[in-house]
Design an enzyme around this catalytic site. Structure first.
Site, PDB file in Angstrom:
ATOM      1  N   THR A 102       0.822  -1.207   0.000  1.00 22.01           N
ATOM      2  CA  THR A 102       0.000   0.000   0.000  1.00 22.01           C
ATOM      3  C   THR A 102       0.857   1.259   0.000  1.00 22.01           C
ATOM      4  O   THR A 102       1.981   1.244   0.520  1.00 22.01           O
ATOM      5  CB  THR A 102      -0.912  -0.005   1.250  1.00 22.01           C
ATOM      6  OG1 THR A 102      -1.512   1.272   1.404  1.00 22.01           O
ATOM      7  CG2 THR A 102      -0.122  -0.307   2.528  1.00 22.01           C
ATOM      8  N   ASP A 103       0.301   2.348  -0.522  1.00 26.79           N
ATOM      9  CA  ASP A 103       1.022   3.636  -0.477  1.00 26.79           C
ATOM     10  C   ASP A 103       1.152   4.145   0.954  1.00 26.79           C
ATOM     11  O   ASP A 103       1.961   5.041   1.232  1.00 26.79           O
ATOM     12  CB  ASP A 103       0.314   4.678  -1.356  1.00 26.79           C
ATOM     13  CG  ASP A 103      -1.134   4.953  -0.979  1.00 26.79           C
ATOM     14  OD1 ASP A 103      -1.668   4.311  -0.050  1.00 26.79           O
ATOM     15  OD2 ASP A 103      -1.751   5.816  -1.635  1.00 26.79           O
ATOM     16  N   GLU A 104       0.356   3.565   1.884  1.00 31.15           N
ATOM     17  CA  GLU A 104       0.382   4.070   3.256  1.00 31.15           C
ATOM     18  C   GLU A 104       1.697   3.802   3.973  1.00 31.15           C
ATOM     19  O   GLU A 104       1.950   4.370   5.034  1.00 31.15           O
ATOM     20  CB  GLU A 104      -0.762   3.450   4.067  1.00 31.15           C
ATOM     21  CG  GLU A 104      -2.106   3.859   3.545  1.00 31.15           C
ATOM     22  CD  GLU A 104      -3.229   3.532   4.502  1.00 31.15           C
ATOM     23  OE1 GLU A 104      -2.965   3.265   5.686  1.00 31.15           O
ATOM     24  OE2 GLU A 104      -4.378   3.550   4.055  1.00 31.15           O
ATOM     25  N   TYR A 145      -2.002  -0.757  11.031  1.00 29.56           N
ATOM     26  CA  TYR A 145      -2.155  -1.396   9.722  1.00 29.56           C
ATOM     27  C   TYR A 145      -0.958  -1.093   8.827  1.00 29.56           C
ATOM     28  O   TYR A 145      -0.287  -1.988   8.318  1.00 29.56           O
ATOM     29  CB  TYR A 145      -3.461  -0.926   9.043  1.00 29.56           C
ATOM     30  CG  TYR A 145      -3.459  -1.177   7.548  1.00 29.56           C
ATOM     31  CD1 TYR A 145      -3.447  -2.474   7.031  1.00 29.56           C
ATOM     32  CD2 TYR A 145      -3.422  -0.115   6.634  1.00 29.56           C
ATOM     33  CE1 TYR A 145      -3.404  -2.709   5.655  1.00 29.56           C
ATOM     34  CE2 TYR A 145      -3.383  -0.343   5.275  1.00 29.56           C
ATOM     35  CZ  TYR A 145      -3.379  -1.634   4.785  1.00 29.56           C
ATOM     36  OH  TYR A 145      -3.326  -1.870   3.434  1.00 29.56           O
ATOM     37  N   LYS A 201       2.170  -3.514   7.285  1.00 32.12           N
ATOM     38  CA  LYS A 201       2.402  -3.672   5.843  1.00 32.12           C
ATOM     39  C   LYS A 201       3.847  -3.266   5.524  1.00 32.12           C
ATOM     40  O   LYS A 201       4.542  -3.933   4.749  1.00 32.12           O
ATOM     41  CB  LYS A 201       1.432  -2.811   5.025  1.00 32.12           C
ATOM     42  CG  LYS A 201      -0.012  -3.264   5.028  1.00 32.12           C
ATOM     43  CD  LYS A 201      -0.236  -4.632   4.405  1.00 32.12           C
ATOM     44  CE  LYS A 201      -0.004  -4.652   2.905  1.00 32.12           C
ATOM     45  NZ  LYS A 201      -0.395  -5.971   2.310  1.00 32.12           N
TER      46      LYS A 201
HETATM   47  P1  NAD Z   1      -9.836  -7.167   2.133  1.00 30.67           P
HETATM   48  O1  NAD Z   1      -9.836  -6.926   3.601  1.00 30.67           O
HETATM   49  O2  NAD Z   1     -11.049  -6.855   1.340  1.00 30.67           O
HETATM   50  O3  NAD Z   1      -9.479  -8.704   1.829  1.00 30.67           O
HETATM   51  C1  NAD Z   1      -8.477  -9.370   2.539  1.00 30.67           C
HETATM   52  C2  NAD Z   1      -8.612 -10.861   2.212  1.00 30.67           C
HETATM   53  O4  NAD Z   1      -7.548 -11.553   2.889  1.00 30.67           O
HETATM   54  C3  NAD Z   1      -9.920 -11.482   2.709  1.00 30.67           C
HETATM   55  O5  NAD Z   1     -10.444 -12.345   1.723  1.00 30.67           O
HETATM   56  C4  NAD Z   1      -9.516 -12.255   3.943  1.00 30.67           C
HETATM   57  O6  NAD Z   1     -10.336 -13.378   4.204  1.00 30.67           O
HETATM   58  C5  NAD Z   1      -8.106 -12.677   3.577  1.00 30.67           C
HETATM   59  N1  NAD Z   1      -7.271 -12.943   4.757  1.00 30.67           N
HETATM   60  C6  NAD Z   1      -7.124 -12.156   5.859  1.00 30.67           C
HETATM   61  N2  NAD Z   1      -6.288 -12.750   6.739  1.00 30.67           N
HETATM   62  C7  NAD Z   1      -5.889 -13.926   6.163  1.00 30.67           C
HETATM   63  C8  NAD Z   1      -5.013 -14.961   6.558  1.00 30.67           C
HETATM   64  N3  NAD Z   1      -4.373 -14.926   7.748  1.00 30.67           N
HETATM   65  N4  NAD Z   1      -4.819 -16.005   5.730  1.00 30.67           N
HETATM   66  C9  NAD Z   1      -5.470 -16.059   4.531  1.00 30.67           C
HETATM   67  N5  NAD Z   1      -6.318 -15.112   4.104  1.00 30.67           N
HETATM   68  C10 NAD Z   1      -6.520 -14.052   4.911  1.00 30.67           C
HETATM   69  O7  NAD Z   1      -8.557  -6.373   1.587  1.00 30.67           O
HETATM   70  P2  NAD Z   1      -8.366  -5.562   0.228  1.00 30.67           P
HETATM   71  O8  NAD Z   1      -8.866  -4.199   0.413  1.00 30.67           O
HETATM   72  O9  NAD Z   1      -8.856  -6.407  -0.877  1.00 30.67           O
HETATM   73  O10 NAD Z   1      -6.768  -5.500   0.189  1.00 30.67           O
HETATM   74  C11 NAD Z   1      -6.017  -6.559  -0.388  1.00 30.67           C
HETATM   75  C12 NAD Z   1      -4.542  -6.204  -0.343  1.00 30.67           C
HETATM   76  O11 NAD Z   1      -4.308  -5.011  -1.065  1.00 30.67           O
HETATM   77  C13 NAD Z   1      -4.000  -5.970   1.053  1.00 30.67           C
HETATM   78  O12 NAD Z   1      -2.701  -6.506   1.130  1.00 30.67           O
HETATM   79  C14 NAD Z   1      -3.954  -4.455   1.186  1.00 30.67           C
HETATM   80  O13 NAD Z   1      -2.931  -4.056   2.069  1.00 30.67           O
HETATM   81  C15 NAD Z   1      -3.626  -4.061  -0.244  1.00 30.67           C
HETATM   82  N6  NAD Z   1      -4.100  -2.735  -0.660  1.00 30.67           N
HETATM   83  C16 NAD Z   1      -5.414  -2.373  -0.492  1.00 30.67           C
HETATM   84  C17 NAD Z   1      -5.863  -1.138  -0.974  1.00 30.67           C
HETATM   85  C18 NAD Z   1      -7.309  -0.713  -0.841  1.00 30.67           C
HETATM   86  O14 NAD Z   1      -7.667   0.383  -1.254  1.00 30.67           O
HETATM   87  N7  NAD Z   1      -8.207  -1.532  -0.305  1.00 30.67           N
HETATM   88  C19 NAD Z   1      -4.955  -0.284  -1.621  1.00 30.67           C
HETATM   89  C20 NAD Z   1      -3.615  -0.686  -1.761  1.00 30.67           C
HETATM   90  C21 NAD Z   1      -3.211  -1.914  -1.291  1.00 30.67           C
HETATM   91  O1  DAU Z   2      -4.164   3.993   0.469  1.00 32.79           O
HETATM   92  C1  DAU Z   2      -4.404   2.623   0.385  1.00 32.79           C
HETATM   93  C2  DAU Z   2      -5.243   2.158   1.569  1.00 32.79           C
HETATM   94  O2  DAU Z   2      -6.573   2.620   1.324  1.00 32.79           O
HETATM   95  C3  DAU Z   2      -5.221   0.650   1.750  1.00 32.79           C
HETATM   96  O3  DAU Z   2      -3.920   0.263   2.093  1.00 32.79           O
HETATM   97  C4  DAU Z   2      -6.206   0.211   2.844  1.00 32.79           C
HETATM   98  O4  DAU Z   2      -6.274  -1.196   2.903  1.00 32.79           O
HETATM   99  C5  DAU Z   2      -7.586   0.747   2.483  1.00 32.79           C
HETATM  100  O5  DAU Z   2      -8.502   0.422   3.502  1.00 32.79           O
HETATM  101  C6  DAU Z   2      -7.525   2.267   2.300  1.00 32.79           C
HETATM  102  O6  DAU Z   2      -7.209   2.911   3.552  1.00 32.79           O
HETATM  103  P1  DAU Z   2      -7.983   4.229   4.040  1.00 32.79           P
HETATM  104  O7  DAU Z   2      -7.842   4.299   5.504  1.00 32.79           O
HETATM  105  O8  DAU Z   2      -7.600   5.394   3.216  1.00 32.79           O
HETATM  106  O9  DAU Z   2      -9.500   3.796   3.572  1.00 32.79           O
HETATM  107  P2  DAU Z   2     -10.941   3.974   4.272  1.00 32.79           P
HETATM  108  O10 DAU Z   2     -11.918   3.526   3.233  1.00 32.79           O
HETATM  109  O11 DAU Z   2     -11.015   3.363   5.593  1.00 32.79           O
HETATM  110  O12 DAU Z   2     -11.049   5.549   4.431  1.00 32.79           O
HETATM  111  C7  DAU Z   2     -10.870   6.460   3.357  1.00 32.79           C
HETATM  112  C8  DAU Z   2     -10.962   7.866   3.913  1.00 32.79           C
HETATM  113  O13 DAU Z   2     -12.315   8.114   4.292  1.00 32.79           O
HETATM  114  C9  DAU Z   2     -10.138   8.118   5.155  1.00 32.79           C
HETATM  115  O14 DAU Z   2      -9.603   9.428   5.091  1.00 32.79           O
HETATM  116  C10 DAU Z   2     -11.125   7.993   6.302  1.00 32.79           C
HETATM  117  C11 DAU Z   2     -12.423   8.469   5.691  1.00 32.79           C
HETATM  118  N1  DAU Z   2     -13.667   7.850   6.184  1.00 32.79           N
HETATM  119  C12 DAU Z   2     -13.731   6.487   6.274  1.00 32.79           C
HETATM  120  C13 DAU Z   2     -14.909   5.870   6.676  1.00 32.79           C
HETATM  121  C14 DAU Z   2     -14.985   4.358   6.814  1.00 32.79           C
HETATM  122  C15 DAU Z   2     -14.783   8.648   6.460  1.00 32.79           C
HETATM  123  O15 DAU Z   2     -14.734   9.896   6.362  1.00 32.79           O
HETATM  124  N2  DAU Z   2     -15.935   8.029   6.852  1.00 32.79           N
HETATM  125  C16 DAU Z   2     -16.052   6.673   6.966  1.00 32.79           C
HETATM  126  O16 DAU Z   2     -17.141   6.195   7.332  1.00 32.79           O
END
Ligand code: NAD
Ligand code: DAU
Length: 353
Positions: free
Chosen positions: A127-129, A163, A167
């Site tokens: 992640t970019d985080e 988190y 990562k």
């Molecule tokens: P998500 O929470 O929707 O899905 C995570 C999946 O991993 C689920 O299917 C869960 O069952 C599985 N999982 C969790 N713990 C596990 C374990 N111990 N063993 C096997 N499976 C397990 O997550 P997402 O949003 O799809 O993110 C996927 C990946 O992409 C993550 O590595 C996250 O850091 C990265 N990422 C997410 C975002 C975003 O915007 N959501 C952006 C950049 C990177």
């Molecule tokens: O940047 C990549 C990341 O983006 C991934 O690594 C994470 O897995 C993914 O969850 C996401 O992280 P954020 O914390 O940015 O996503 P989230 O959807 O939780 O929140 C996005 C923004 O919105 C954040 O600034 C918090 C705000 N927010 C979130 C929720 C759930 C609200 O204002 N209201 C809400 O109800």
């Protein structure tokens, strides 16, 4: 199209981004067999991929990436691992941390040991985080048009939440394994994804499903925080480009120039769903001072070195399609909605007007 890999393991392939990647590979590379290794935590949903099982090309192994036995079993039959599985939600990581360390760090360690043993290609999805956050553009000289205003692969790591720090720790062991043991690995750091199958705890689906359920959307703080939105299909094509053409040991940043603040995104959702743009609750920011201000990705390396281009460059139409998907797929999210909101209600307080 032909793939250099015939059997890939996709960890976390029943989650949001992992399942979108499984669909992407299934649709574009008919010669690839996919084993999804997923623990099916609260965030994993078999319904994201079960329509592909009959083809015989996609199978699910339910198991933990931190379990060396099951990891060894799936790794022994594959030629590449694409690693998505993680505990992925910042808000949850502020409440409880054990599963973040266990899955994100120990899970990744378990996978790279197996990749090493079987000499597999390994792609680590991050992640970019890990880079922390950037100042708001208005705080910068020239409003951020200069150098250093976006994350690049050279930006120093500076994670701020449980988190993002777990990562970051997982990225670092992947890097060290490349150098120490010649692990055939690449890393990608992507910005915020949106699209179908995203869990309703996350910002965009939470607001859409709130409106569909007659609940007011919830905005944290002043809503100024900026996220760099990318459609999840573009994330998939980026990962595929890196997996098949990336150089071992390299980090590639995936982003599609989609910077928007949370307030603008929420107002856009409300308007598109025939609500007044100010019809939401403001929440006392549960992330407080630790709330990352702005993320922004410089994707030059991925574009220039691997020829990648995003397809979904119009956020507005991507957002509309996402709203439509949640409207048309109530069965997918409805049963969980009350529990997700009840959990949020335990820790989140509405700002009194
Ligand atoms: P998500 O929470 O929707 O899905 C995570 C999946 O991993 C689920 O299917 C869960 O069952 C599985 N999982 C969790 N713990 C596990 C374990 N111990 N063993 C096997 N499976 C397990 O997550 P997402 O949003 O799809 O993110 C996927 C990946 O992409 C993550 O590595 C996250 O850091 C990265 N990422 C997410 C975002 C975003 O915007 N959501 C952006 C950049 C990177
Ligand atoms: O940047 C990549 C990341 O983006 C991934 O690594 C994470 O897995 C993914 O969850 C996401 O992280 P954020 O914390 O940015 O996503 P989230 O959807 O939780 O929140 C996005 C923004 O919105 C954040 O600034 C918090 C705000 N927010 C979130 C929720 C759930 C609200 O204002 N209201 C809400 O109800």
């Amino acid at each position: 199209m032909e793939s250099p890999f015939k059997h890939i393991v996709v960890t976390g392939g029943a989650g949001f981004i992992g399942s979108n990647f499984v669909h992407y590979v299934y649709n574009n590379f008919p010669d690839v067999h996919i084993t999804v290794l997923d623990k099916l935590t609260y965030a994993g949903n078999v319904n994201n991929i079960n329509m592909l099982f009959d083809s015989g090309r996609v199978e699910l192994v339910e198991g933990d990436i931190a379990d060396p036995k099951i990891v060894d079993e799936v790794a022994s039959k594959a030629d590449a691992i694409v690693h998505y599985a993680a505990e992925s939600h910042n808000d949850n990581s502020l409440v409880s941390q054990d599963e973040f360390v266990q899955t994100n760090f120990i899970g990744t360690y378990t996978l790279i040991q197996a990749a090493r043993k079987y000499d597999l290609r390994f792609h680590h999805v991050s992640t970019d985080e890990v880079y922390g956050d950037l100042p708001y553009r208005e705080e910068l000289p020239g409003h951020g048009e200069g150098a250093g205003e976006k994350f690049t692969p050279e930006t120093p790591y500076n994670p701020t939440s449980p988190y993002s720090s777990t990562k970051a720790a997982s990225d670092l062991i992947v890097r060290a394994w490349v150098r120490s043991f010649g692990l055939k690995a690449t890393i990608s750091n992507c910005s915020n994804n949106y699209g179908p199958y995203q869990h309703i705890e996350k910002f965009i689906p939470r607001q859409i499903t709130n409106i569909l359920s007659g609940i007011k959307p919830k905005l944290y703080g002043d809503g100024k925080n900026v996220r760099d939105w990318i459609h999840t299909e573009d994330h998939s094509s980026g990962v595929w480009a890196i997996l098949t053409k990336g150089r071992y040991g390299e980090t590639y940043l995936i982003g599609a120039d989609g910077e928007k603040n949370n307030k603008e995104v929420l107002e856009d959702i409300l308007t598109r769903m025939d609500k007044s743009a100010d019809d939401y609750d403001r929440i006392i920011d549960p992330r407080g001072d630790a709330h990352d201000k702005r993320y922004a990705i410089d994707n030059t390396k991925l574009r220039e070195e691997l020829g990648w281009e995003p397809k979904h460059t119009d956020f507005e139409s991507g957002l509309q399609a996402t709203i439509d998907w949640y409207k048309e797929n109530e069965d997918w999210w409805k049963a969980e909605k009350d529990a997700v909101e009840a959990k949020y209600a335990e820790t989140q307080k509405i700002v009194e007007k």
